[in-house]
Enzyme design. Structure first.
Site, mmCIF file in Angstrom:
data_model
loop_
_atom_site.group_PDB
_atom_site.id
_atom_site.type_symbol
_atom_site.label_atom_id
_atom_site.label_comp_id
_atom_site.label_asym_id
_atom_site.label_seq_id
_atom_site.Cartn_x
_atom_site.Cartn_y
_atom_site.Cartn_z
ATOM 1 N N SER A 22 0.737 -1.092 -0.062
ATOM 2 C CA SER A 22 0.198 0.109 -0.098
ATOM 3 C C SER A 22 0.866 1.099 0.042
ATOM 4 O O SER A 22 0.186 2.379 -0.449
ATOM 5 C CB SER A 22 -0.829 0.106 1.071
ATOM 6 O OG SER A 22 -0.206 -0.102 2.453
ATOM 7 N N ASP A 73 -3.699 8.320 7.773
ATOM 8 C CA ASP A 73 -4.535 7.344 8.285
ATOM 9 C C ASP A 73 -3.977 6.519 9.430
ATOM 10 O O ASP A 73 -2.876 6.979 9.773
ATOM 11 C CB ASP A 73 -5.337 6.535 7.237
ATOM 12 C CG ASP A 73 -4.449 5.641 6.653
ATOM 13 O OD1 ASP A 73 -3.400 5.378 7.249
ATOM 14 O OD2 ASP A 73 -4.684 5.090 5.549
ATOM 15 N N HIS A 113 -0.812 4.679 7.287
ATOM 16 C CA HIS A 113 -0.022 5.413 6.243
ATOM 17 C C HIS A 113 0.436 6.691 6.244
ATOM 18 O O HIS A 113 -0.503 7.519 7.104
ATOM 19 C CB HIS A 113 -0.877 5.105 4.935
ATOM 20 C CG HIS A 113 -1.407 3.742 4.367
ATOM 21 N ND1 HIS A 113 -2.442 3.322 4.792
ATOM 22 C CD2 HIS A 113 -0.727 2.887 3.898
ATOM 23 C CE1 HIS A 113 -2.555 1.979 4.498
ATOM 24 N NE2 HIS A 113 -1.463 1.856 4.036
#
Length: 366
Positions: free
Chosen positions: A51, A330, A333
């Site tokens: 990610s 978040d 991340h």
């Protein structure tokens, strides 16, 4: 076929690639544009990992448990303020941001062949690991990302010929950031850490060797950061402190990765690399956040509950006031700003956070 005729065919094919690139840049519309600096550095960038580099691939995967960043608030600082599948409030700076000097607008894992030739491709998938078993079924594991690249290469060869693709790939930039999900899964039910490192390094070695055998020569490698300091881990501690054990687990993997790259260089002629020390860069940032303009280093800008880490970034989440003042977007991340700063540090800063050369020097290697 004589040598002169063969070289003539290679030249024609390379000119065709250049023509395709110019056409795409002129007609890209609202796509993320390659920077003029990037076009001088490398012909294309091919991206593998999780990610931290996913630019929307998981949006195309089926399954209720697939991690996606396709809801409002994700991408709020992206051009048009729209969610794009990036786990950020904006761009993925390490592949798209101006500080990297390598921005190429990677596309999803089944791109048009002209895009693969002219810009590059991102195969990265949120939740992916080095091991196929990591979050199996909910991502594109690293081994499958390499298989997708092999398919892309075959299509490129059909378009412009093997010789031209060989030259293109040898000069292109291969960026890899993976391993954190494997470590998170292990930490949840720890067993034999030595066996874990062995499996992870074996998988990493197989990945780089496979890409090398397909023509890759320039590798930008991001190690694993301070996993114990992300908000979703901090919130488990009553004081909000980092988890030292998880950080030590990451550091052990990073040491093994460093040794791997040295050994691969010794046995794969022509392989060059830059190993970006995301772990140390984060460590320095958290030790002196004011130097980078941060006011918060432990909480999610977009989330809910304590430290903003008790829920994901959702359409009804609470947002921080200034997104650039938070290290984390978040609960896992980094923010766009954090990505920009790390990209700049890895690209052309002194060798504090890259070895044996920085990304700019790697890009210029012939």
């Amino acid at each position: 076929m004589g040598y002169g005729q063969a070289m003539k065919q290679v030249l024609v094919a390379v000119l065709a690639i250049i023509s395709i690139r110019r056409h795409l840049v002129a007609a890209a519309g609202d796509a993320v544009q390659p920077s003029s600096n990037a076009l001088k550095q490398v012909p294309a960038m091919y991206v593998f990992g999780d990610s931290t580099l996913d630019v929307g691939n998981n949006n195309y995967l089926a399954g209720a448990d697939v991690p996606r960043a396709n809801t409002p608030l994700h991408g709020i600082d992206y051009p048009g303020s729209k969610p794009t599948g990036r786990f950020s409030n904006g761009k993925e700076a390490r592949t798209e941001g101006e500080p990297s000097g390598l921005s190429v607008a990677p596309t999803r894992h089944h791109p048009p062949v002209v895009t693969a030739l002219a810009e590059g491709v991102s195969y990265a998938s949120a939740g992916a690991g080095i091991l196929d078993s990591t979050h199996a079924g909910d991502n594109i594991p690293l081994s499958k990302q390499v298989m997708y690249f092999e398919s892309t290469k075959a299509k490129m060869q059909a378009k412009v010929g093997s010789a031209a693709v060989r030259i293109l790939l040898s000069r292109s930039f291969f960026l890899i950031s993976v391993g954190s999900n494997d470590l998170f899964v292990f930490a949840a039910a720890p067993t034999d850490v030595v066996a874990l490192y062995s499996s992870l390094i074996s998988g990493y070695s197989a990945t780089i060797t496979s890409l090398y055998n397909m023509g890759a020569r320039k590798f930008g490698i991001l190690n694993v950061g301070l996993l114990g300091c992300v908000p979703t881990v901090r919130v488990l501690n009553s004081t909000g402190a980092c988890n030292d054990g998880l950080n030590l687990l990451a550091a052990g993997f990073d040491d093994a990765l460093k040794s791997l790259m040295v050994s691969l260089t010794a046995r794969l002629p022509g392989l060059v690399y830059s190993l970006a020390d995301f772990y140390s860069h984060t460590e320095v940032t958290l030790a002196n956040p004011q130097a980078s303009g941060y006011v918060n280093i432990d909480s999610a800008c977009c989330g809910g509950g304590r430290l903003g880490a008790e829920s994901d970034c959702l359409p009804n989440s609470t947002l921080c006031g200034d997104h650039d003042k938070f290290v984390f977007w978040d609960r896992v991340h980094p923010s766009q700003r954090a990505g920009e700063l790390s990209a700049a540090a890895f690209y052309d800063r002194p060798a504090e956070f890259t070895a044996p050369i920085n990304f700019k020097q790697l890009a210029r290697k012939i």
